[in-house]
Motif scaffolding. Structure first.
Motif, PDB file in Angstrom:
ATOM      1  N   ALA A 298       3.830   0.598  -2.314  1.00 35.37           N
ATOM      2  CA  ALA A 298       4.849   0.287  -1.040  1.00 35.37           C
ATOM      3  C   ALA A 298       3.693   0.713   0.070  1.00 35.37           C
ATOM      4  O   ALA A 298       4.664  -0.104   1.284  1.00 35.37           O
ATOM      5  CB  ALA A 298       5.654   1.593  -1.457  1.00 35.37           C
ATOM      6  N   ASP A 299       3.393   1.424   0.303  1.00 33.74           N
ATOM      7  CA  ASP A 299       2.470   1.787   1.484  1.00 33.74           C
ATOM      8  C   ASP A 299       0.917   0.663   1.255  1.00 33.74           C
ATOM      9  O   ASP A 299       0.520   1.151   2.266  1.00 33.74           O
ATOM     10  CB  ASP A 299       1.488   2.840   0.790  1.00 33.74           C
ATOM     11  CG  ASP A 299       2.709   3.795   1.504  1.00 33.74           C
ATOM     12  OD1 ASP A 299       4.058   4.208   2.494  1.00 33.74           O
ATOM     13  OD2 ASP A 299       2.746   5.623   1.103  1.00 33.74           O
ATOM     14  N   THR A 300       0.755  -0.382   1.101  1.00 31.02           N
ATOM     15  CA  THR A 300      -0.217  -1.436   1.836  1.00 31.02           C
ATOM     16  C   THR A 300       0.290  -2.945   2.595  1.00 31.02           C
ATOM     17  O   THR A 300       1.357  -3.534   2.422  1.00 31.02           O
ATOM     18  CB  THR A 300      -0.249  -2.390  -0.257  1.00 31.02           C
ATOM     19  OG1 THR A 300      -0.401  -1.832  -1.428  1.00 31.02           O
ATOM     20  CG2 THR A 300      -0.827  -3.560   0.098  1.00 31.02           C
ATOM     21  N   THR A 301      -0.920  -2.537   3.021  1.00 32.86           N
ATOM     22  CA  THR A 301      -1.086  -3.682   4.897  1.00 32.86           C
ATOM     23  C   THR A 301      -1.608  -4.566   4.156  1.00 32.86           C
ATOM     24  O   THR A 301      -1.445  -5.411   5.419  1.00 32.86           O
ATOM     25  CB  THR A 301      -1.083  -3.098   5.754  1.00 32.86           C
ATOM     26  OG1 THR A 301      -2.379  -2.284   5.508  1.00 32.86           O
ATOM     27  CG2 THR A 301       0.027  -1.171   5.691  1.00 32.86           C
TER      28      THR A 301
ATOM     29  N   SER B  61      -2.679  -7.897   2.683  1.00 37.01           N
ATOM     30  CA  SER B  61      -2.508  -9.169   2.349  1.00 37.01           C
ATOM     31  C   SER B  61      -2.754  -9.403   1.323  1.00 37.01           C
ATOM     32  O   SER B  61      -2.382 -10.699   0.611  1.00 37.01           O
ATOM     33  CB  SER B  61      -1.324 -10.386   3.054  1.00 37.01           C
ATOM     34  OG  SER B  61      -2.483 -10.671   4.152  1.00 37.01           O
TER      35      SER B  61
ATOM     36  N   ALA C 280       1.467  -5.975  -4.946  1.00 31.82           N
ATOM     37  CA  ALA C 280       2.389  -5.818  -3.121  1.00 31.82           C
ATOM     38  C   ALA C 280       1.998  -7.025  -2.267  1.00 31.82           C
ATOM     39  O   ALA C 280       2.271  -7.419  -1.248  1.00 31.82           O
ATOM     40  CB  ALA C 280       1.373  -5.470  -2.871  1.00 31.82           C
TER      41      ALA C 280
ATOM     42  N   SER D  61       7.479  -4.515  -2.821  1.00 30.46           N
ATOM     43  CA  SER D  61       8.119  -4.145  -1.368  1.00 30.46           C
ATOM     44  C   SER D  61       6.880  -3.630  -0.349  1.00 30.46           C
ATOM     45  O   SER D  61       6.942  -2.231  -1.037  1.00 30.46           O
ATOM     46  CB  SER D  61       9.632  -4.408  -1.460  1.00 30.46           C
ATOM     47  OG  SER D  61      10.061  -3.745   0.398  1.00 30.46           O
ATOM     48  N   ALA D  62       6.628  -4.285   0.211  1.00 28.37           N
ATOM     49  CA  ALA D  62       5.268  -3.186   1.149  1.00 28.37           C
ATOM     50  C   ALA D  62       5.352  -3.450   2.231  1.00 28.37           C
ATOM     51  O   ALA D  62       6.251  -4.233   2.941  1.00 28.37           O
ATOM     52  CB  ALA D  62       3.644  -4.077   0.075  1.00 28.37           C
ATOM     53  N   LYS D  63       4.369  -3.116   2.836  1.00 31.70           N
ATOM     54  CA  LYS D  63       4.154  -2.884   4.705  1.00 31.70           C
ATOM     55  C   LYS D  63       3.311  -4.579   4.972  1.00 31.70           C
ATOM     56  O   LYS D  63       2.693  -3.859   5.776  1.00 31.70           O
ATOM     57  CB  LYS D  63       4.280  -1.704   5.197  1.00 31.70           C
ATOM     58  CG  LYS D  63       4.793  -0.813   4.939  1.00 31.70           C
ATOM     59  CD  LYS D  63       4.214   0.823   5.124  1.00 31.70           C
ATOM     60  CE  LYS D  63       5.031   2.033   4.508  1.00 31.70           C
ATOM     61  NZ  LYS D  63       4.598   3.536   5.383  1.00 31.70           N
ATOM     62  N   LEU D  64       3.145  -5.512   4.945  1.00 32.68           N
ATOM     63  CA  LEU D  64       2.305  -6.611   4.781  1.00 32.68           C
ATOM     64  C   LEU D  64       3.151  -7.080   6.430  1.00 32.68           C
ATOM     65  O   LEU D  64       4.863  -7.311   6.978  1.00 32.68           O
ATOM     66  CB  LEU D  64       2.856  -7.865   3.740  1.00 32.68           C
ATOM     67  CG  LEU D  64       2.292  -7.091   2.801  1.00 32.68           C
ATOM     68  CD1 LEU D  64       2.305  -7.704   1.551  1.00 32.68           C
ATOM     69  CD2 LEU D  64       0.774  -6.166   2.842  1.00 32.68           C
ATOM     70  N   ASN D  65       2.351  -7.659   7.662  1.00 41.97           N
ATOM     71  CA  ASN D  65       2.806  -8.311   8.339  1.00 41.97           C
ATOM     72  C   ASN D  65       3.404  -9.626   7.465  1.00 41.97           C
ATOM     73  O   ASN D  65       3.145 -10.088   6.660  1.00 41.97           O
ATOM     74  CB  ASN D  65       1.279  -8.585   9.063  1.00 41.97           C
ATOM     75  CG  ASN D  65       1.780  -9.440  10.503  1.00 41.97           C
ATOM     76  OD1 ASN D  65       2.387 -10.630   9.596  1.00 41.97           O
ATOM     77  ND2 ASN D  65       1.762  -9.132  11.676  1.00 41.97           N
ATOM     78  N   ALA D  66       4.981 -10.011   8.325  1.00 43.95           N
ATOM     79  CA  ALA D  66       5.147 -10.432   7.427  1.00 43.95           C
ATOM     80  C   ALA D  66       4.908 -12.543   8.066  1.00 43.95           C
ATOM     81  O   ALA D  66       5.464 -12.784   6.996  1.00 43.95           O
ATOM     82  CB  ALA D  66       6.877 -10.759   8.614  1.00 43.95           C
TER      83      ALA D  66
END
Length: 326
Positions: free
Chosen positions: A175-178, A180, A205, A227-232
């Motif tokens: 969930a903390d993955t940023t 892509s 992720a 659901s991770a912290k990826l740039n949209a």
């Protein structure tokens, strides 16, 4: 060499029966690196290195193993290139007595091209003469590790028993993955297999690509995302990609044997489940899916067929028995 063995206790009763529990659980996690803005440092991930053995054999089954590190590579040549800090696991790693394995590569998890991965669950059984050992003898004197045959026949009772197996979860990111670029890959000609009725779960992720074979006969295969912290903008092109060489097989397999009276008996189970992207709850219409494309390339095979066999059914004689698809 370190050997970690959360074994189950055992007792041999006066009637030579065995009472014992399940093996224990092991969790090993290497921390995610955190950058320090004030010190101007780059994040440095923890590294998990397995130089010993992890075992969780039990009489009634095994425990669970949870491994988490920066990157994971399963199978492939020992001298194959890999990024520094990658945890390498052999294809036969998943046979150490656990009933469930979860392996997480925070920046990526790969099953190498051509790798053969099979999750099985060896258990303890009594050695010959174990009942004659004196009270208080160490369990190691009474037990040996063995992998039961896939089906055990009882021709006197006409019962076929399937061995207990192990399930496998492979994951890339959390969930903390940023990034892509985080990827879960099942390479071409690779095979990941569990015993019938068990599950294979793949979650990523980032990108999830399957171009090999997944076998969970009569069980469950799940391909999902996190659901991770990826740039949209970076996440727009991500998908669950099932390549042209991929096979997802949860089809049932019938198993038969012959009893002491020459009658044929066996198991004819239903086909299993294939879940890609998420599930819809029919009770309220809610969905577990997140935003990802699902790409199914021409040539890929998804098989959830039922099975059939000819059995001697009481009151009906020799009968063709068929099961439902998944």
């Amino acid at each position: 060499q370190l050997v970690v063995m959360p074994h189950a206790d055992l007792a041999i009763m006066s009637d030579a029966s065995v009472k014992g529990g399940k093996g224990g659980d092991i969790t090993l996690q290497a921390g995610r690196g955190v950058a320090s803005a004030s010190a101007g440092t780059e994040p440095v991930d923890g590294v998990l290195s397995l130089q010993g053995q992890l075992r969780a054999h039990g009489v009634a089954g095994g425990g669970t193993l949870d491994l988490q590190t920066a990157r994971v590579l399963i199978g492939g040549a020992p001298d194959a290139p890999a990024e520094p800090g990658t945890l390498r696991l052999d294809g036969d790693f998943f046979t150490q007595g656990f009933s469930a394995y979860k392996v997480v590569g925070e920046h990526g998890t790969t099953v190498a091209d051509g790798a053969q991965v099979e999750a099985r669950m060896p258990v303890f059984r009594l050695v010959a003469g174990a009942k004659d050992l004196p009270t208080g003898s160490p369990s190691s004197a009474a037990l040996e590790v063995w992998t039961p045959p896939l089906y055990q026949e009882d021709p006197a009772a006409g019962v076929l028993t399937r061995r207990a197996g192990a399930s496998l979860t492979l994951q890339a990111g959390d969930a903390d993955t940023t990034a892509s670029s985080t990827t879960l890959l099942i390479g071409r000609d690779a095979r990941v297999a569990v015993d019938p009725g068990q599950s294979i779960v793949l979650r990523s992720a980032g990108q999830l690509t399957v171009d090999g074979r997944l076998d969970a006969w009569g069980g469950r295969i799940e391909l999902g995302s996190i659901s991770a912290k990826l740039n949209a903008d970076e996440a727009k092109g991500l998908s669950a990609w099932i390549g042209e060489h991929a096979v997802l097989d949860v089809a049932a397999r019938a198993a038969t044997a012959v009893d002491v009276q020459g009658r044929r008996y066996g198991l004819v189970g239903d086909g299993g489940q294939i879940v890609i992207g998420g599930e819809v709850d029919p009770r309220d219409g809610s969905s577990t899916a997140v935003d990802r494309f699902v790409v199914l390339r021409e040539g890929a095979l998804l098989d959830a067929s039922g099975a059939q066999a000819v059995l001697d059914v009481p009151g009906q004689g020799r009968t063709a028995v068929a099961s439902h698809g998944g």
